[in-house]
Design a protein around this motif. Structure first.
Motif, PDB file in Angstrom:
ATOM      1  N   ASN A  11       0.677  -0.791  -0.179  1.00  0.00           N
ATOM      2  CA  ASN A  11      -0.241   0.098   0.318  1.00  0.00           C
ATOM      3  C   ASN A  11       1.144   1.526   0.511  1.00  0.00           C
ATOM      4  O   ASN A  11       1.699   1.324   0.390  1.00  0.00           O
ATOM      5  CB  ASN A  11      -1.221  -0.008   1.274  1.00  0.00           C
ATOM      6  N   ILE A  12       0.725   1.793  -1.041  1.00  0.00           N
ATOM      7  CA  ILE A  12       1.432   2.977  -0.380  1.00  0.00           C
ATOM      8  C   ILE A  12       0.012   4.380  -0.187  1.00  0.00           C
ATOM      9  O   ILE A  12      -0.700   4.347  -0.621  1.00  0.00           O
ATOM     10  CB  ILE A  12       1.664   3.872  -1.996  1.00  0.00           C
ATOM     11  N   ILE A  13       0.338   5.435   0.742  1.00  0.00           N
ATOM     12  CA  ILE A  13      -0.535   5.661   1.286  1.00  0.00           C
ATOM     13  C   ILE A  13       0.127   7.714   1.641  1.00  0.00           C
ATOM     14  O   ILE A  13       1.241   7.956   2.591  1.00  0.00           O
ATOM     15  CB  ILE A  13      -0.551   5.664   3.063  1.00  0.00           C
ATOM     16  N   GLU A  14      -0.088   8.758   0.971  1.00  0.00           N
ATOM     17  CA  GLU A  14       0.037   9.892   1.470  1.00  0.00           C
ATOM     18  C   GLU A  14      -0.261  11.026   2.222  1.00  0.00           C
ATOM     19  O   GLU A  14      -1.248  11.310   1.900  1.00  0.00           O
ATOM     20  CB  GLU A  14       0.390  10.470  -0.532  1.00  0.00           C
TER      21      GLU A  14
ATOM     22  N   ILE B 146       5.455  10.467   1.881  1.00  0.00           N
ATOM     23  CA  ILE B 146       4.905   8.887   1.526  1.00  0.00           C
ATOM     24  C   ILE B 146       4.735   7.716   2.082  1.00  0.00           C
ATOM     25  O   ILE B 146       6.012   7.372   2.719  1.00  0.00           O
ATOM     26  CB  ILE B 146       5.203   8.933   0.193  1.00  0.00           C
ATOM     27  N   PHE B 147       3.652   7.486   3.006  1.00  0.00           N
ATOM     28  CA  PHE B 147       3.878   5.502   3.215  1.00  0.00           C
ATOM     29  C   PHE B 147       3.798   4.638   2.688  1.00  0.00           C
ATOM     30  O   PHE B 147       2.936   4.308   1.528  1.00  0.00           O
ATOM     31  CB  PHE B 147       2.665   5.616   4.688  1.00  0.00           C
ATOM     32  N   LEU B 148       4.657   3.966   2.613  1.00  0.00           N
ATOM     33  CA  LEU B 148       4.511   2.510   1.641  1.00  0.00           C
ATOM     34  C   LEU B 148       4.695   0.705   2.323  1.00  0.00           C
ATOM     35  O   LEU B 148       5.038   1.270   3.875  1.00  0.00           O
ATOM     36  CB  LEU B 148       6.489   2.031   1.508  1.00  0.00           C
TER      37      LEU B 148
ATOM     38  N   GLU C  42       6.855  -1.038   7.776  1.00  0.00           N
ATOM     39  CA  GLU C  42       6.064   0.342   6.984  1.00  0.00           C
ATOM     40  C   GLU C  42       7.228   0.994   6.903  1.00  0.00           C
ATOM     41  O   GLU C  42       8.300   1.267   7.724  1.00  0.00           O
ATOM     42  CB  GLU C  42       4.999   0.709   7.847  1.00  0.00           C
ATOM     43  N   PHE C  43       7.508   1.756   5.399  1.00  0.00           N
ATOM     44  CA  PHE C  43       8.140   3.050   5.456  1.00  0.00           C
ATOM     45  C   PHE C  43       8.249   4.514   5.108  1.00  0.00           C
ATOM     46  O   PHE C  43       6.954   4.507   4.368  1.00  0.00           O
ATOM     47  CB  PHE C  43       9.221   2.668   3.619  1.00  0.00           C
ATOM     48  N   SER C  44       8.573   5.262   6.249  1.00  0.00           N
ATOM     49  CA  SER C  44       7.915   6.643   5.708  1.00  0.00           C
ATOM     50  C   SER C  44       9.018   7.662   5.024  1.00  0.00           C
ATOM     51  O   SER C  44       9.777   7.683   5.593  1.00  0.00           O
ATOM     52  CB  SER C  44       7.801   6.905   7.589  1.00  0.00           C
TER      53      SER C  44
ATOM     54  N   SER D 141      -3.402  12.570 -12.754  1.00  0.00           N
ATOM     55  CA  SER D 141      -4.165  11.834 -13.293  1.00  0.00           C
ATOM     56  C   SER D 141      -3.534   9.993 -13.528  1.00  0.00           C
ATOM     57  O   SER D 141      -4.489  10.050 -14.254  1.00  0.00           O
ATOM     58  CB  SER D 141      -3.898  12.445 -14.600  1.00  0.00           C
ATOM     59  N   LEU D 142      -2.930   9.902 -12.873  1.00  0.00           N
ATOM     60  CA  LEU D 142      -2.375   8.436 -13.040  1.00  0.00           C
ATOM     61  C   LEU D 142      -2.521   8.039 -11.475  1.00  0.00           C
ATOM     62  O   LEU D 142      -2.446   9.035 -10.220  1.00  0.00           O
ATOM     63  CB  LEU D 142      -0.741   7.993 -12.993  1.00  0.00           C
ATOM     64  N   PRO D 143      -3.091   6.932 -11.285  1.00  0.00           N
ATOM     65  CA  PRO D 143      -2.907   6.815  -9.470  1.00  0.00           C
ATOM     66  C   PRO D 143      -2.165   5.853  -9.209  1.00  0.00           C
ATOM     67  O   PRO D 143      -1.817   5.750  -7.787  1.00  0.00           O
ATOM     68  CB  PRO D 143      -3.976   4.965  -9.866  1.00  0.00           C
TER      69      PRO D 143
END
Length: 116
Positions: free
Chosen positions: A4-7, A12-14, A79-81, A107-109
């Motif tokens: 998961n990538i969360i901004e 950005i959290f991977l 988790e990588f921050s 425009s890109l997911p």
């Protein structure tokens, strides 16, 4: 295994999650220690105790953070921050993760990772 990538704001959290055997609580505290082989590694005899130590060293030297959470019989999440600095390039926002550039034009997911 899920990725998961969360901004959030300037990070950005991977998150990488598996549904494996998990890590016992008293080992989780030490998994980033050099040469530490936890209970699972000792049973399977496939561990050097250097992998997660090297991951943490590299991530820290790049100015980021890595954490780990685990539950026995359920799995583990690493988790990588990743700190980012936004700036404009032409008509799009580009975020810089130290020497790594993440291109996000809305425009890109997905994110594109460019190495300089």
């Amino acid at each position: 295994m899920t990725f998961n990538i969360i901004e959030k704001e300037s990070e950005i959290f991977l998150r990488i999650t598996d549904q494996g055997s998990g890590i016992v609580p008293h080992d989780v505290k030490r998994v980033f220690d050099p040469f530490f082989t936890g209970e699972n590694g000792r049973v399977k005899q496939e561990s050097t105790g250097m992998g997660l130590y090297l991951v943490k060293e590299i991530v820290n030297r790049l100015g980021h953070v890595v954490t780990i959470q685990s539950t026995v019989s359920e799995g583990t999440t690493v988790e990588f921050s990743l700190r980012q600095i936004p700036y404009m390039k032409g008509d799009r926002i580009v975020r810089v993760l130290n020497d790594y550039v993440i291109n996000f034009d809305g425009s890109l997911p997905l994110y594109s990772l460019y190495l300089r």
